[in-house]
Enzyme design. Structure first.
Site, PDB file in Angstrom:
ATOM      1  N   LEU A  84      17.992  26.125  15.134  1.00  0.00           N
ATOM      2  CA  LEU A  84      17.630  25.322  13.973  1.00  0.00           C
ATOM      3  C   LEU A  84      17.822  23.851  14.320  1.00  0.00           C
ATOM      4  CD1 LEU A  84      19.186  28.082  13.012  1.00  0.00           C
ATOM      5  CD2 LEU A  84      19.024  27.051  10.756  1.00  0.00           C
ATOM      6  N   GLY A 109      22.169  20.711  12.904  1.00  0.00           N
ATOM      7  CA  GLY A 109      21.594  21.542  13.959  1.00  0.00           C
ATOM      8  C   GLY A 109      22.491  22.706  14.356  1.00  0.00           C
ATOM      9  N   SER A 110      21.898  23.888  14.532  1.00  0.00           N
ATOM     10  CA  SER A 110      22.717  25.067  14.767  1.00  0.00           C
ATOM     11  C   SER A 110      21.860  26.222  15.289  1.00  0.00           C
ATOM     12  CB  SER A 110      23.441  25.471  13.479  1.00  0.00           C
ATOM     13  OG  SER A 110      22.516  25.507  12.404  1.00  0.00           O
ATOM     14  N   ARG A 111      22.418  27.451  15.220  1.00  0.00           N
ATOM     15  CA  ARG A 111      21.724  28.619  15.750  1.00  0.00           C
ATOM     16  C   ARG A 111      22.167  29.867  14.994  1.00  0.00           C
ATOM     17  NH1 ARG A 111      22.875  30.615  21.989  1.00  0.00           N
ATOM     18  NH2 ARG A 111      22.872  32.862  21.554  1.00  0.00           N
TER      19      ARG A 111
END
Length: 422
Positions: free
Chosen positions: A303, A389-391
């Site tokens: 993301l 921001g990430s996953r």
């Protein structure tokens, strides 16, 4: 709006609480999200109240609703007559599915029990009321209660919080009420994971609607409020400076980051949907002893800061475990992100264990998870978010699922099919 005395269940009269339309919809949300056939028991609702209207609106053709005017020993004859007259005025479709009784002793156990009166007073009084209502909840059913969000000098809210810590499967703060209230959903006996397939995604009152299809998560409202507050302070401290424009102009993009759009969830029972928006980083088969001895199919999605960061359940299931593992904060698109701080939500499903992993990134430092252990999640239901921001990783039993995406594909949380059950 209908007014109930705080502590109405225990007979302690205090400042009145108004149960408005929004709070009423939250109270009846378990009824509304259940695809039926189901039974409901509404306790303490007055004729013409918003809570009664919300419960009636949630009825489907095969449903049954029982209404009790009070949670005490018995209701006044006038209140019962008014309820019956109100139900009859709704037409035969409603009256055929709704029954009004004079006391709880006449009520039968129901799948969803709603206490429409705000619960207050002493802890012992609250414990007695909850114990009596719990006996009327079917196995795996839900008891919904409401308490003032602003603590009054009573032990009722503390008792509800204690039981929520043990049996809670969801809690919602309704700020747009007079005064604000908190709605707790309690499940004292475990539900089977198959029940999740009959549910619709739960109502999230913490999201603030902007348009019919777009909401802002409560985290975004709070962040934008802080930015505007800093702007006001900067303006007051240095009236001639333009420094206040920096936080003021940041409020809108910060709020936009927490946007929470409505999504059309595929009805296909074999579809597994994306847990978040973003770009597919990898599709691989692996073993992970934390989730069991079987081989898993893992689909990882990155993301960016421009993506929607609300996370959704990829499948319908029951939350059976949740834990957080410490780690670093590497950029989420890099292999090193495998060892970042991460929150693990394990679901029990008809196809075996499914895990959703929320991983932090270089900028992301906070994970929000709103699905307690024991709660049921519908496919596509919101259950948390990651800030910036990430996953997200979705683990599926490899011998029961086949991927429908490849690295580089763009996915939309709650809508894009990322895999199908065999």
């Amino acid at each position: 709006m209908t007014q109930f005395p705080v502590g109405g269940a225990s007979g302690v009269s205090r400042r009145p609480i108004q149960i408005g339309d929004r709070a009423a919809r939250v109270l009846a949300s378990e009824l509304a999200r259940h695809g039926g056939p189901k039974t409901g028991l509404l306790v303490g609702a007055a004729a013409g109240s918003a809570t009664l209207a919300a419960a009636i609106d949630a009825l489907l053709p095969d449903d049954r609703l029982t209404i009790v005017a009070t949670s005490g020993a018995s209701a006044a004859a006038g209140a019962v007559a008014a309820l019956r007259e109100h139900v009859e005025r709704q037409g035969r479709w409603v009256s055929d599915r709704t029954r009004v009784v004079e006391s709880l002793t006449e009520a039968e156990p129901a799948d969803v029990v709603i206490l429409a009166e705000p619960l207050a007073g002493g802890a012992d009084d609250a414990r007695t009321v909850l114990a009596g209502l719990t006996k009327l909840v079917t196995t795996g059913g839900v008891l919904t209660v409401v308490v003032p969000a602003t603590r009054l000098p009573s032990g009722a809210a503390d008792e509800v919080e204690r039981q929520a810590a043990l049996y809670g499967v969801g809690s919602d703060l309704v700020l747009r009420n007079v005064p604000p209230v908190r709605v707790h959903r309690l499940r004292h006996t475990p539900a089977h994971h198959a029940a999740a397939h009959n549910l619709l995604p739960a109502l999230r009152p913490s999201s603030v609607p902007l348009t019919r299809g777009m909401h802002i998560d409560s985290n975004g409202v709070a962040a934008a409020g802080i930015a505007l507050g800093l702007a006001a302070l900067a303006k007051a401290a240095r009236p001639k400076s333009k420094l206040w424009l920096v936080p003021a102009l940041a409020a809108a993009p910060v709020a936009a980051f927490f946007r929470d759009p409505q999504r059309d969830v595929p009805e296909d029972a074999s579809a597994v949907v994306a847990a978040s928006d973003g770009k597919v980083l990898g599709v691989e088969r692996l073993h992970d002893k934390r989730f069991g001895d079987i081989e898993f199919l893992r689909i990882a999605v990155f993301l960016s800061v421009l993506d929607v960061h609300v996370n959704r359940a990829p499948v319908a299931g029951k939350v059976v475990d949740y834990f957080v593992e410490d780690g670093g904060y590497a950029a989420a698109m890099k292999p090193e992100a495998e060892h970042n701080v991460a929150a693990y939500t394990l679901l029990e499903t008809a196809h075996g264990p499914v895990a959703v992993v929320q991983r932090t990134g270089l900028i992301a430092r906070r994970i929000v998870q709103r699905a307690p252990v024991g709660s049921l999640l519908a496919k596509g239901e919101r259950f948390g978010l990651i800030r910036f921001g990430s996953r997200t990783d979705v683990y599926l039993p490899a011998d029961k699922a086949t991927p429908a995406v490849a690295p580089g594909d763009r996915v939309v949380g709650g809508s894009t099919v990322i895999a199908t059950w065999l």
